[in-house]
Design a protein around this motif. Structure first.
Motif, PDB file in Angstrom:
ATOM      1  N   LYS A  48      37.274  47.002  44.094  1.00 12.73           N
ATOM      2  CA  LYS A  48      36.746  45.699  43.662  1.00 12.73           C
ATOM      3  C   LYS A  48      37.742  44.577  43.944  1.00 12.73           C
ATOM      4  O   LYS A  48      37.374  43.519  44.446  1.00 12.73           O
ATOM      5  N   SER A  49      39.003  44.804  43.624  1.00 16.22           N
ATOM      6  CA  SER A  49      40.003  43.746  43.786  1.00 16.22           C
ATOM      7  C   SER A  49      40.239  43.422  45.258  1.00 16.22           C
ATOM      8  O   SER A  49      40.510  42.272  45.618  1.00 16.22           O
ATOM      9  N   THR A  50      40.150  44.427  46.118  1.00 16.02           N
ATOM     10  CA  THR A  50      40.324  44.181  47.547  1.00 16.02           C
ATOM     11  C   THR A  50      39.210  43.296  48.077  1.00 16.02           C
ATOM     12  O   THR A  50      39.441  42.361  48.859  1.00 16.02           O
ATOM     13  N   LEU A  51      37.968  43.559  47.642  1.00 13.17           N
ATOM     14  CA  LEU A  51      36.845  42.709  48.050  1.00 13.17           C
ATOM     15  C   LEU A  51      37.012  41.303  47.493  1.00 13.17           C
ATOM     16  O   LEU A  51      36.779  40.308  48.196  1.00 13.17           O
ATOM     17  N   PHE A  52      37.424  41.204  46.229  1.00 14.22           N
ATOM     18  CA  PHE A  52      37.654  39.895  45.609  1.00 14.22           C
ATOM     19  C   PHE A  52      38.659  39.085  46.430  1.00 14.22           C
ATOM     20  O   PHE A  52      38.429  37.914  46.744  1.00 14.22           O
ATOM     21  N   ASN A  53      39.786  39.706  46.775  1.00 12.59           N
ATOM     22  CA  ASN A  53      40.811  39.009  47.558  1.00 12.59           C
ATOM     23  C   ASN A  53      40.257  38.517  48.886  1.00 12.59           C
ATOM     24  O   ASN A  53      40.577  37.417  49.343  1.00 12.59           O
ATOM     25  N   ARG A  54      39.421  39.325  49.515  1.00 15.72           N
ATOM     26  CA  ARG A  54      38.862  38.940  50.804  1.00 15.72           C
ATOM     27  C   ARG A  54      37.916  37.745  50.661  1.00 15.72           C
ATOM     28  O   ARG A  54      37.907  36.843  51.493  1.00 15.72           O
ATOM     29  N   VAL A  55      37.116  37.742  49.598  1.00 20.54           N
ATOM     30  CA  VAL A  55      36.140  36.657  49.417  1.00 20.54           C
ATOM     31  C   VAL A  55      36.836  35.336  49.103  1.00 20.54           C
ATOM     32  O   VAL A  55      36.463  34.286  49.635  1.00 20.54           O
ATOM     33  N   GLY A  57      39.917  34.633  49.794  1.00 18.15           N
ATOM     34  CA  GLY A  57      40.840  34.283  50.867  1.00 18.15           C
ATOM     35  C   GLY A  57      42.282  34.271  50.481  1.00 18.15           C
ATOM     36  O   GLY A  57      43.098  33.598  51.102  1.00 18.15           O
ATOM     37  N   GLN A  58      42.647  35.000  49.445  1.00 21.01           N
ATOM     38  CA  GLN A  58      44.058  35.072  49.053  1.00 21.01           C
ATOM     39  C   GLN A  58      44.309  36.362  48.298  1.00 21.01           C
ATOM     40  O   GLN A  58      43.415  36.923  47.684  1.00 21.01           O
ATOM     41  N   LYS A  59      45.555  36.838  48.362  1.00 18.37           N
ATOM     42  CA  LYS A  59      45.908  38.073  47.666  1.00 18.37           C
ATOM     43  C   LYS A  59      46.285  37.737  46.229  1.00 18.37           C
ATOM     44  O   LYS A  59      47.451  37.626  45.872  1.00 18.37           O
ATOM     45  N   LYS A  60      45.242  37.580  45.408  1.00 21.07           N
ATOM     46  CA  LYS A  60      45.465  37.159  44.026  1.00 21.07           C
ATOM     47  C   LYS A  60      45.489  38.346  43.076  1.00 21.07           C
ATOM     48  O   LYS A  60      46.180  38.331  42.067  1.00 21.07           O
ATOM     49  N   ALA A  61      44.702  39.372  43.370  1.00 18.60           N
ATOM     50  CA  ALA A  61      44.642  40.542  42.505  1.00 18.60           C
ATOM     51  C   ALA A  61      45.693  41.562  42.929  1.00 18.60           C
ATOM     52  O   ALA A  61      46.032  41.682  44.102  1.00 18.60           O
ATOM     53  N   ILE A  62      46.234  42.291  41.974  1.00 16.19           N
ATOM     54  CA  ILE A  62      47.146  43.389  42.272  1.00 16.19           C
ATOM     55  C   ILE A  62      46.309  44.562  42.761  1.00 16.19           C
ATOM     56  O   ILE A  62      45.377  44.991  42.100  1.00 16.19           O
ATOM     57  N   VAL A  63      46.635  45.078  43.938  1.00 11.69           N
ATOM     58  CA  VAL A  63      45.866  46.179  44.512  1.00 11.69           C
ATOM     59  C   VAL A  63      46.779  47.377  44.673  1.00 11.69           C
ATOM     60  O   VAL A  63      47.864  47.277  45.244  1.00 11.69           O
ATOM     61  N   ASP A  64      46.367  48.521  44.167  1.00 12.63           N
ATOM     62  CA  ASP A  64      47.156  49.745  44.251  1.00 12.63           C
ATOM     63  C   ASP A  64      46.219  50.934  44.228  1.00 12.63           C
ATOM     64  O   ASP A  64      45.069  50.816  43.812  1.00 12.63           O
ATOM     65  N   ASP A  65      46.714  52.081  44.642  1.00  8.76           N
ATOM     66  CA  ASP A  65      45.897  53.287  44.640  1.00  8.76           C
ATOM     67  C   ASP A  65      45.750  53.881  43.250  1.00  8.76           C
ATOM     68  O   ASP A  65      44.930  54.769  43.033  1.00  8.76           O
ATOM     69  N   THR A  84      28.858  27.490  47.856  1.00 10.32           N
ATOM     70  CA  THR A  84      30.062  27.760  47.078  1.00 10.32           C
ATOM     71  C   THR A  84      29.670  28.428  45.766  1.00 10.32           C
ATOM     72  O   THR A  84      28.677  28.043  45.143  1.00 10.32           O
ATOM     73  N   PHE A  85      30.442  29.417  45.339  1.00 11.75           N
ATOM     74  CA  PHE A  85      30.117  30.141  44.116  1.00 11.75           C
ATOM     75  C   PHE A  85      31.392  30.637  43.456  1.00 11.75           C
ATOM     76  O   PHE A  85      32.436  30.789  44.094  1.00 11.75           O
ATOM     77  N   ASN A  86      31.305  30.836  42.144  1.00 15.52           N
ATOM     78  CA  ASN A  86      32.401  31.456  41.407  1.00 15.52           C
ATOM     79  C   ASN A  86      32.291  32.964  41.565  1.00 15.52           C
ATOM     80  O   ASN A  86      31.192  33.519  41.533  1.00 15.52           O
ATOM     81  N   ILE A  87      33.426  33.632  41.705  1.00  9.90           N
ATOM     82  CA  ILE A  87      33.406  35.092  41.803  1.00  9.90           C
ATOM     83  C   ILE A  87      34.425  35.673  40.835  1.00  9.90           C
ATOM     84  O   ILE A  87      35.532  35.151  40.691  1.00  9.90           O
ATOM     85  N   ILE A  88      34.022  36.725  40.133  1.00 10.27           N
ATOM     86  CA  ILE A  88      34.852  37.329  39.098  1.00 10.27           C
ATOM     87  C   ILE A  88      35.061  38.805  39.398  1.00 10.27           C
ATOM     88  O   ILE A  88      34.107  39.538  39.664  1.00 10.27           O
ATOM     89  N   ASP A  89      36.323  39.214  39.382  1.00 12.05           N
ATOM     90  CA  ASP A  89      36.679  40.624  39.508  1.00 12.05           C
ATOM     91  C   ASP A  89      36.867  41.171  38.096  1.00 12.05           C
ATOM     92  O   ASP A  89      37.799  40.796  37.398  1.00 12.05           O
ATOM     93  N   THR A  90      35.969  42.044  37.666  1.00 14.82           N
ATOM     94  CA  THR A  90      35.991  42.484  36.269  1.00 14.82           C
ATOM     95  C   THR A  90      37.124  43.441  35.960  1.00 14.82           C
ATOM     96  O   THR A  90      37.438  43.673  34.812  1.00 14.82           O
ATOM     97  N   GLY A  91      37.727  44.032  36.969  1.00 16.97           N
ATOM     98  CA  GLY A  91      38.812  44.965  36.686  1.00 16.97           C
ATOM     99  C   GLY A  91      38.291  46.290  36.166  1.00 16.97           C
ATOM    100  O   GLY A  91      37.107  46.470  35.929  1.00 16.97           O
ATOM    101  N   GLY A  92      39.190  47.233  35.981  1.00 17.85           N
ATOM    102  CA  GLY A  92      38.759  48.546  35.520  1.00 17.85           C
ATOM    103  C   GLY A  92      39.529  49.057  34.339  1.00 17.85           C
ATOM    104  O   GLY A  92      39.323  50.177  33.884  1.00 17.85           O
ATOM    105  N   LEU A 177      30.356  49.170  53.583  1.00 21.35           N
ATOM    106  CA  LEU A 177      31.436  48.283  53.992  1.00 21.35           C
ATOM    107  C   LEU A 177      32.798  48.919  53.771  1.00 21.35           C
ATOM    108  O   LEU A 177      32.916  49.967  53.116  1.00 21.35           O
ATOM    109  N   SER A 178      33.790  48.254  54.299  1.00 21.45           N
ATOM    110  CA  SER A 178      35.180  48.601  54.012  1.00 21.45           C
ATOM    111  C   SER A 178      35.886  47.320  53.624  1.00 21.45           C
ATOM    112  O   SER A 178      36.171  46.474  54.479  1.00 21.45           O
ATOM    113  N   SER A 179      36.115  47.139  52.345  1.00 15.34           N
ATOM    114  CA  SER A 179      36.691  45.870  51.886  1.00 15.34           C
ATOM    115  C   SER A 179      38.120  45.690  52.391  1.00 15.34           C
ATOM    116  O   SER A 179      38.594  44.572  52.519  1.00 15.34           O
ATOM    117  N   ILE A 180      38.806  46.786  52.723  1.00 16.21           N
ATOM    118  CA  ILE A 180      40.200  46.655  53.160  1.00 16.21           C
ATOM    119  C   ILE A 180      40.283  46.175  54.612  1.00 16.21           C
ATOM    120  O   ILE A 180      41.201  45.460  54.995  1.00 16.21           O
TER     121      ILE A 180
END
Length: 467
Positions: A48-55, A57-65, A84-92, A177-180
């Motif tokens: 989810k966070s990888t897709l969020f960062n892509r949408v 356009g910045q590496k804002k979320a911490i992404v790890d395995d 234009t829209f707001n997008i929310i990464d809900t996290g896990g 898709l492949s968000s990465i």
């Protein structure tokens, strides 16, 4: 805005003891906010966070395995096909939860169904359909909200074959898709924007809209109560008793504005760890509606990361900002406390430091009228139009005093500046090398504009064009 005279109260309250005489009416009305907000939901570690960062356009979320590394709900602005829209990464990951995954994610799904326009339900092709995926899918199929199934990590032919299993979940809109790597994300976003509401027409009423935003339990409801002069909102020491957005129209002594707050009531037994998710969506929606945002922080806790995120979002959306430090009466003070506290705030919100900081107590009604007056001043700054002749007299003199750095031995000249007819102050500087102006010099020009014309609390847009 059309006002129903039947809603008028017979005797309006005083505004915190500040504005007296000549008061006409106070009107409060629930309004459903139609804001385009997209939420990405799903199990931890599905991407989810990888897709969020892509949408965004910045590496804002911490992404790890490692599962569940997203500690905070993150939110940003997406732009696709002119929408234009707001997008929310809900996290896990949810703190203090006995069942770290299932109970928390079920609550997130319910919130997303209530609060967002479109839901991206992300699953992982490498794990197949899990029991939790199936349970979430059952909840989503009952909803009337648009749901888009995103099967992630489909980055080779074998995985594409395996992904066909997910068609069995029964969602009409299913994308591989492949968000990465980004493959397939364009098709996904094409489908997302099809379901977004058209942007609301520009409000030409000329009435300032002020939004009270901030983290849970900083005193937003107490401030609304103080302004209204009545206990309209339930105020407790349990974070998150507020839910539904309410617009209140004030028409007071030579002052008129619409106050946007989150003044609904949520029962105590419904208050769980997902309050930050509620507060994020409410803050994002309120920012969209507002001209000026009053960002409330708790004096005892100071400015935290989410406060900075909210302010940053308001700045990117070009909204006016006032910072209110609440519960100031609970602070032990000396002659330097206010100055040191203000400096600490400005250090954290740099480079946008031209923001008013007021120290208030909503409970004691200290300086709450000053907060409204300051917000209205910021609104006036946001509407300010500088005559072109005056603008050039001041800025060309500043440019002559400090010239832009040369580019490859060529002198950079700026001969003319004008203000654009936009909703927020925007200025165009005409130059021979528009792409070679250093960021430091752009900051110099912005500081000169603020120093000369008083744009306190307002983000500025500065552009460079070929002369």
């Amino acid at each position: 805005m059309v006002i129903n005279p039947k809603l008028a109260l017979p005797k309006p309250p005083l505004l915190g003891g500040g504005f007296r005489g000549g008061q006409k009416q106070v009107i409060s009305k629930n309004i459903k906010i139609m804001i385009n907000t997209v939420a990405i939901i799903g199990r931890p570690n599905v991407g989810k966070s990888t897709l969020f960062n892509r949408v965004v356009g910045q590496k804002k979320a911490i992404v790890d395995d490692f599962s569940g590394v997203t500690r905070d709900r993150l939110y940003g602005i997406g732009d696709w096909n002119g929408k234009t829209f707001n997008i929310i990464d809900t996290g896990g990951w949810v703190p203090h939860s006995e069942d770290i995954f299932e109970a928390a994610i079920r609550r997130q799904v319910k919130i997303a169904l209530d609060e967002t326009s479109v839901i991206i339900f992300m699953v992982d092709v490498t794990t197949g359909i899990t029991d939790l995926d199936a349970e979430i899918a059952t909840m989503l199929r009952r909803s009337k909200k648009p749901v888009i199934l995103a099967v992630n990590k489909v980055d080779n032919f074998n995985r594409e074959i395996a992904a066909s299993e997910f068609y069995g979940m029964g969602f009409k809109n299913t994308f591989f898709l492949s968000s990465i790597t980004g493959s397939g994300t364009g098709e996904l976003l094409d489908e997302v924007v099809k379901h977004l509401e058209a942007e609301a027409p520009e409000d030409k009423s000329g009435i300032p809209k002020l939004a009270i935003v901030g983290r849970p339990n900083v005193g937003k409801s107490s401030l609304v109560n103080a302004l209204l002069g009545e206990e309209r909102n339930i105020v407790t020491n349990i974070a998150g008793t507020t839910r539904d957005s309410v617009h209140t129209h004030y028409k007071l002594y030579q002052k008129e504005f619409i106050l946007i707050d989150t003044a609904g009531i949520r029962k105590k037994d419904k208050v769980h760890e997902d309050l930050e998710f509620y507060s994020v969506i409410r803050a994002v929606n309120a920012i969209d509606e507002a001209d000026v945002c009053l960002l409330m922080i708790d004096a005892l806790e100071g400015l935290e990361a989410q406060d900075v995120n909210i302010l940053s979002l308001a700045e990117r959306k070009k909204k006016g900002v006032v910072i209110l430090v609440n519960k100031w009466d609970a602070i032990t003070k000396n002659t330097k406390t206010t100055k040191e506290y203000t400096e600490a705030i400005h250090k954290k919100i740099a480079p946008f430091t031209d923001v008013p900081v007021l120290f208030i107590s909503a409970l004691e009604k200290q300086r709450i009228h000053k907060a409204i007056e300051t917000a209205l001043e910021v609104y006036n700054n946001k509407q300010k139009k500088i005559p072109t002749s005056q603008l050039n007299d001041v800025m060309l003199k500043a440019i002559a005093e400090v010239s832009p750095p040369a580019f490859r031995g060529h002198l950079i000249t700026i001969k003319f500046v004008t203000q654009l007819p936009t909703n927020s102050p925007s200025f165009v500087f005409f130059t021979n090398f528009p792409k070679e102006i250093h960021a430091s010099y752009k900051n110099y020009l912005e500081n000169k504009l603020r120093e000369s014309f008083d744009f306190t609390g307002v983000p500025l847009n500065i552009f460079f064009r070929k002369k």
